[in-house]
Design a protein around this motif. Structure first.
Motif, PDB file in Angstrom:
ATOM      1  N   ARG A 120      42.880  14.334  52.013  1.00 17.78           N
ATOM      2  CA  ARG A 120      41.963  13.901  50.959  1.00 17.78           C
ATOM      3  C   ARG A 120      40.501  14.203  51.257  1.00 17.78           C
ATOM      4  O   ARG A 120      39.665  14.140  50.342  1.00 17.78           O
ATOM      5  CB  ARG A 120      42.138  12.402  50.727  1.00 17.78           C
ATOM      6  N   ARG A 121      40.133  14.559  52.511  1.00 14.34           N
ATOM      7  CA  ARG A 121      38.701  14.729  52.788  1.00 14.34           C
ATOM      8  C   ARG A 121      38.390  15.846  53.783  1.00 14.34           C
ATOM      9  O   ARG A 121      37.275  15.894  54.307  1.00 14.34           O
ATOM     10  CB  ARG A 121      38.105  13.410  53.295  1.00 14.34           C
ATOM     11  N   THR A 159      44.616  15.258  46.111  1.00 14.59           N
ATOM     12  CA  THR A 159      44.914  15.469  47.530  1.00 14.59           C
ATOM     13  C   THR A 159      45.196  14.189  48.308  1.00 14.59           C
ATOM     14  O   THR A 159      45.364  14.246  49.523  1.00 14.59           O
ATOM     15  CB  THR A 159      43.731  16.197  48.192  1.00 14.59           C
ATOM     16  N   ARG A 160      45.243  13.056  47.641  1.00 13.59           N
ATOM     17  CA  ARG A 160      45.328  11.771  48.339  1.00 13.59           C
ATOM     18  C   ARG A 160      46.493  11.720  49.327  1.00 13.59           C
ATOM     19  O   ARG A 160      46.362  11.210  50.447  1.00 13.59           O
ATOM     20  CB  ARG A 160      45.438  10.629  47.326  1.00 13.59           C
TER      21      ARG A 160
END
Length: 253
Positions: A120-121, A159-160
């Motif tokens: 996610r990041r 995208t979690r």
């Protein structure tokens, strides 16, 4: 009077989510069957420990805990070096345009597309792109455009739970990678290419024969293989096209 300057409207996030589900769900089904086969072959005690470890890893990936360590292991990613970091910081400042990217982390990988996402990041940039930038083969604005594209994919790509999907589908990814490697070595053989292109006809004949013989299990397996062999590449192309479009900056903003 109508406006002569028009743009193609962007498709909704819900449509993108459906496309991603079409990509992810078949992989999850295949990987789940492979995991069940692997656990069935292990001794009971080992299978139990493997199940506990798998559930724990899945829970950590779903919550995002230890994401940086997971990205380093799964993608063989690394931090920018002391010589790369200052140059990348210049392109990063150009790319973000005062937007909130405090939760986004850039990592360097040796494989894959020029820019990709990991969970996610995390943004994953290919090493040869970074090397070209450091050697002045790519200027800061070109690198910033690539970073902005990656941030757009991160924000629009649902995208979690990507790290969870990646961990869960490891057995299928290994088999798929081996199949691709073998396929690349056999692609020069004309009959191999012809057989793959004619798989629908061959599969249809096999389905008829299996149905006549009453072997319903093998009939279902063959039908699933045919369906996935056509549906999975199509859904991946459709998802990639949607994501590429969605990741572009919105001029209306």
């Amino acid at each position: 009077m109508t406006n002569p300057i028009t743009t193609t409207p962007r498709r909704s996030k819900a449509f993108g989510l459906l496309l991603k589900a079409a990509v992810v769900i078949p992989d999850l089904i295949i990987a789940s069957l492979l995991w069940l086969m692997i656990l069935a072959l292990l001794p009971p005690a080992v299978a139990f420990l493997a199940t506990i470890l798998g559930i724990t890893s899945a829970a950590l990936a779903a919550t995002g805990l230890g994401a940086d360590a997971v990205v380093r292991v799964l993608y063989r990613a690394r931090r920018p070096t002391a010589s790369e970091a200052p140059r990348l910081a210049v392109a990063w400042r150009i790319a973000i345009h005062h937007s909130d990217t405090s939760d986004v982390t850039l990592r360097i990988v040796t494989h894959g597309p020029p820019i990709a996402t990991g969970g996610r990041r995390h943004l994953l940039m290919r090493r040869d792109i970074v090397d070209a930038y450091v050697a002045n083969g790519i200027n800061a604005h070109q690198m910033a455009a690539l970073i902005a594209q990656g941030i757009g994919r991160l924000r629009s790509g649902h995208t979690r739970f990507d790290l969870l999907w990646t961990i869960w589908t490891i057995p299928w990814d290994i088999i798929r990678g081996l199949a691709r490697a073998i396929g690349h070595r056999l692609v020069w053989i004309p009959l191999v290419q012809f057989a793959w292109r004619m798989r629908f006809l061959v599969g249809l004949i096999a389905l008829v024969l299996e149905a006549q013989a009453g072997r319903w299990v093998s009939l279902i397996v063959i039908a699933a293989f045919l369906t996935f062999s056509y549906a999975m590449p199509f859904s991946r192309r459709a998802w990639e096209e949607w994501l590429t479009e969605a990741a572009q900056p919105n001029p209306a903003r």
